[in-house]
Design a protein around this motif. Structure first.
Motif, PDB file in Angstrom:
ATOM      1  N   SER A  58       0.850  -1.198   0.000  1.00  0.00           N
ATOM      2  CA  SER A  58       0.000   0.000   0.000  1.00  0.00           C
ATOM      3  C   SER A  58       0.879   1.238   0.000  1.00  0.00           C
ATOM      4  N   LEU A  59       0.353   2.298  -0.597  1.00  0.00           N
ATOM      5  CA  LEU A  59       1.047   3.584  -0.603  1.00  0.00           C
ATOM      6  C   LEU A  59       0.179   4.579   0.160  1.00  0.00           C
ATOM      7  N   PHE A  60       0.767   5.192   1.176  1.00  0.00           N
ATOM      8  CA  PHE A  60       0.066   6.153   2.019  1.00  0.00           C
ATOM      9  C   PHE A  60       0.618   7.562   1.757  1.00  0.00           C
ATOM     10  N   MET A  61      -0.287   8.552   1.804  1.00  0.00           N
ATOM     11  CA  MET A  61       0.102   9.948   1.588  1.00  0.00           C
ATOM     12  C   MET A  61      -0.340  10.792   2.777  1.00  0.00           C
ATOM     13  N   GLU A  63      -1.966  14.056   4.347  1.00  0.00           N
ATOM     14  CA  GLU A  63      -2.990  15.000   3.936  1.00  0.00           C
ATOM     15  C   GLU A  63      -3.386  15.887   5.104  1.00  0.00           C
ATOM     16  N   ASN A  64      -4.240  16.887   4.792  1.00  0.00           N
ATOM     17  CA  ASN A  64      -4.776  17.797   5.814  1.00  0.00           C
ATOM     18  C   ASN A  64      -3.677  18.389   6.684  1.00  0.00           C
ATOM     19  N   ASP A  65      -2.752  19.058   5.999  1.00  0.00           N
ATOM     20  CA  ASP A  65      -1.631  19.704   6.691  1.00  0.00           C
ATOM     21  C   ASP A  65      -0.834  18.710   7.523  1.00  0.00           C
ATOM     22  N   ASP A  66      -0.644  17.520   6.966  1.00  0.00           N
ATOM     23  CA  ASP A  66       0.168  16.458   7.574  1.00  0.00           C
ATOM     24  C   ASP A  66      -0.398  15.955   8.904  1.00  0.00           C
ATOM     25  N   THR A  67      -1.698  16.084   9.077  1.00  0.00           N
ATOM     26  CA  THR A  67      -2.312  15.564  10.308  1.00  0.00           C
ATOM     27  C   THR A  67      -2.892  14.170  10.112  1.00  0.00           C
ATOM     28  N   GLU A  68      -3.060  13.757   8.840  1.00  0.00           N
ATOM     29  CA  GLU A  68      -3.633  12.455   8.541  1.00  0.00           C
ATOM     30  C   GLU A  68      -2.781  11.715   7.517  1.00  0.00           C
ATOM     31  N   ILE A  69      -2.860  10.381   7.574  1.00  0.00           N
ATOM     32  CA  ILE A  69      -2.191   9.517   6.595  1.00  0.00           C
ATOM     33  C   ILE A  69      -3.281   8.726   5.891  1.00  0.00           C
ATOM     34  N   VAL A  70      -3.321   8.812   4.569  1.00  0.00           N
ATOM     35  CA  VAL A  70      -4.413   8.213   3.807  1.00  0.00           C
ATOM     36  C   VAL A  70      -3.850   7.230   2.788  1.00  0.00           C
ATOM     37  N   CYS A  71      -4.441   6.054   2.710  1.00  0.00           N
ATOM     38  CA  CYS A  71      -4.030   5.065   1.709  1.00  0.00           C
ATOM     39  C   CYS A  71      -4.567   5.495   0.348  1.00  0.00           C
ATOM     40  N   ARG A  72      -3.667   5.741  -0.583  1.00  0.00           N
ATOM     41  CA  ARG A  72      -4.064   6.189  -1.921  1.00  0.00           C
ATOM     42  C   ARG A  72      -4.072   5.060  -2.938  1.00  0.00           C
ATOM     43  N   SER A  74      -3.509   0.594  -3.337  1.00  0.00           N
ATOM     44  CA  SER A  74      -3.397  -0.684  -2.628  1.00  0.00           C
ATOM     45  C   SER A  74      -3.309  -1.821  -3.634  1.00  0.00           C
ATOM     46  N   VAL A  75      -2.397  -2.776  -3.366  1.00  0.00           N
ATOM     47  CA  VAL A  75      -2.230  -3.970  -4.207  1.00  0.00           C
ATOM     48  C   VAL A  75      -2.308  -5.195  -3.306  1.00  0.00           C
ATOM     49  N   ILE A  80      -7.612  -1.484   0.690  1.00  0.00           N
ATOM     50  CA  ILE A  80      -7.750  -0.571   1.833  1.00  0.00           C
ATOM     51  C   ILE A  80      -7.605   0.892   1.398  1.00  0.00           C
ATOM     52  N   VAL A  81      -7.799   1.150   0.101  1.00  0.00           N
ATOM     53  CA  VAL A  81      -7.738   2.526  -0.392  1.00  0.00           C
ATOM     54  C   VAL A  81      -8.770   3.375   0.357  1.00  0.00           C
ATOM     55  N   GLY A  82      -8.337   4.527   0.831  1.00  0.00           N
ATOM     56  CA  GLY A  82      -9.220   5.403   1.594  1.00  0.00           C
ATOM     57  C   GLY A  82      -9.054   5.262   3.089  1.00  0.00           C
ATOM     58  N   LEU A  83      -8.307   4.244   3.545  1.00  0.00           N
ATOM     59  CA  LEU A  83      -8.069   4.079   4.975  1.00  0.00           C
ATOM     60  C   LEU A  83      -7.331   5.300   5.515  1.00  0.00           C
TER      61      LEU A  83
END
Length: 566
Positions: A58-61, A63-72, A74-75, A80-83
């Motif tokens: 999975s690749l996580f990015m 977001e929200n001024d670096d307050t959240e980590i979101v799965c963009r 998934s293989v 789990i995209v959107g986690l």
């Protein structure tokens, strides 16, 4: 949890090293030639899973001024995209916050492992390899690989180093793609702004010859402007003019500016009362303008025949009339801006005021003038504007507005706000050849005939043209003496003769009670008598004859006549 990150990839043999180099080359090529970064990341994750022989990735990015980590992306068997995780949460969160490549051989022994994800997806996680994606001090996210398929399901040191390098490559590609996307967006926005600016420019009236009575200037503080002005001729020879300022900035204000300006021009060609015109524009703006947006707007009609103006001001800066002696009269707003309320009470609708310029200059301008500064100094303010207008009054009107714009823009300091100004002034050729206030008595008629004959001859009229003009003026003055005031009372009248476009224009003004113009009709020829030839005779002598409606402020009646020089 192991965090050591070797500087060189650990490989078992030359074949594996060659495979690793080939993967780096392919991934680099994918990112370099990609037109779709999301699709390329998906493909890269698949390649990583195959190379490391893992079950999922999975690749996580951030977001929200670096307050959240979101799965963009998934293989694997579980999508789990959107986690979403909080910053620092889970093993992926630890990898990002510590900027370390983490290898967890047994997740059951790691307190940072989030079991809730497995419980939700039904997937069983045994081991995790996670590398942060960062570029210098820019933290982008992380790549997480799960469950080695071979051996005991544990990742090796070479796997950790390989993922660290691949994550760095992905970080560079994603960062560049983000910058490119931002640049493209900015360029598209700039082009859209330029197109809007071109549209706004096309809505401004063309520059007119120096002796035209109306001139204006608009200088946007940014690419687009919320200000506008316009003027256009009406069928009867009068000139409608307007100037407005939209509340707000940016594209939305610019679009409302375009709509308001277009409405005034379109409706103003058939609605020749400024107050009524403002009412129609107000109704249209109220129906479609976004909440909280409105337009301060001044609309007027200038009549070159008598140098008069009818004006209506909806919430705008006061219009200023600078007289020939330097005195200033202001005309403040008598109604709220358009777009505030579609159902204004009767007393708050758009009243009109009529006044004569008498050779003076009428100025309309936006708050970019009063709140602006010259050469980076303090804001000009109302008194500063008056002083500036007096100072530049010696210039022709067209050059005057240009000079004002130059004064505000000659320093390097950016404009505080859009700067827009419009001036209405009779051209020099429209200044009176003679303007006299006379007693309305029979004894004055000879003086009036002599003055009219002298002015006509000096203007180049032939003998017949001169005598027709003298007769028409004499008849009009007799009508004022006999009918406006009555033979038993005395009053005053003003004789005003001007040379305009190779024609003599006569304005005769009295201060008696306004006449019912329905009763002023030409009589049949057989009823005409000497000394009472009336409007029919004047119409025969002159090319045009009409009463000015409404008359200038303070006047009772005004008759306008025109005679081409022959």
């Amino acid at each position: 949890m192991e965090q050591q990150a070797p500087q060189k990839p650990v490989v078992a043999d030359h074949q594996e090293f060659d495979n690793y180099l080939e993967l780096l080359a392919v991934v680099g090529q994918d990112f370099a030639t990609s037109l779709d970064i999301d699709e390329t990341v998906q493909l890269t994750l698949s390649r990583i899973v195959n190379y490391l022989d893992a079950e999922a990735a999975s690749l996580f990015m951030l977001e929200n001024d670096d307050t959240e980590i979101v799965c963009r992306v998934s293989v694997g068997p579980s999508d789990i995209v959107g986690l979403r995780l909080k910053y620092g949460q889970g093993i992926v969160g630890q990898s990002i916050s510590q900027q370390a490549t983490l290898m967890v051989r047994d997740v059951t022994r790691d307190a940072n492992f989030l079991r809730s994800v497995d419980e939700k997806t039904g997937f069983t996680t045994r081991s995790i390899l996670c590398a942060p994606m960062s570029l210098n001090d820019v933290h982008i996210g992380a790549i997480e690989v799960i469950n080695k398929r071979v051996g005991e399901g544990l990742f090796a040191e070479g796997d950790r180093d390989a993922l660290r390098v691949l994550a760095a490559s992905a970080a560079l590609a994603i960062h560049n793609a983000t910058l490119t996307k931002t640049l493209i967006t900015q360029q598209r926005l700039q082009r859209e702004l330029e197109l809007v600016a071109e549209l706004q420019l096309s809505l401004l009236p063309d520059r007119r010859e120096t002796d035209f009575p109306v001139h204006g200037v608009n200088v946007p503080a940014r690419t687009v402007s919320g200000d506008f002005f316009d003027f256009f001729a009406l069928p009867d020879g009068r000139i409608c003019f307007d100037l407005g300022d939209v509340a707000g900035k940016g594209i939305q204000a610019a679009l409302l500016m375009a709509k308001a300006s277009s409405l005034v021009r379109c409706l103003g060609k058939s609605v020749h009362h400024p107050g009524d015109l403002l009412g129609l524009v107000n109704r249209e703006i109220c129906e479609t303008a976004s909440r909280g947006m409105f337009v301060t707007l001044v609309v007027g009609i200038y009549d070159p025949a008598d140098d008069s103006v009818i004006l209506a001001n909806a919430g705008h800066e006061p219009a200023l009339l600078v007289a020939t002696d330097g005195s200033v009269r202001d005309f403040a707003a008598m109604a709220p801006p358009v777009g505030v309320s579609a159902d204004l009470p009767l007393e708050q609708r758009f009243p009109e005021i009529t006044f004569a310029l008498d050779g003076g200059s009428l100025y309309l301008f936006t708050d970019g003038v009063t709140e602006g500064s010259i050469d980076g100094g303090a804001p000009l303010g109302p008194e500063g504007v008056r002083d500036l207008l007096r100072e530049l009054s010696v210039l022709p009107a067209a050059n005057r507005v240009d000079e004002i714009a130059k004064r505000f823009t000659r320093s390097d300091k950016p404009l505080h706000d859009d700067l827009t100004m419009l001036v209405v002034q009779a051209a020099k050729s429209q200044a009176p050849l003679v303007k006299r206030r006379l007693r309305a008595t029979a004894e004055t008629l000879k003086e009036i005939r002599d003055v009219t004959r002298e002015v006509s001859q000096e203007a180049g009229c032939g003998e017949d043209c001169t005598e027709q003009l003298v007769l028409a003026v004499n008849e009009a003055c007799m009508n004022i003496i006999q009918h406006a005031y009555g033979e038993e009372s005395e009053g005053e009248m003003v004789l005003d003769i001007r040379l305009i476009d190779n024609a003599l224009e006569v304005r005769l003004t009295d201060f008696a009670e306004p006449m019912d113009l329905e009763t002023v009709k030409p009589r049949p020829l057989e009823e005409l008598r000497p000394g009472g030839l009336g409007t029919r005779f004047m119409s025969e002598c002159m090319d045009e004859v009409r009463f000015v409606v409404p008359p200038p402020d303070g006047a009772g009646n005004q008759l306008w006549m025109r005679k081409r020089i022959a």
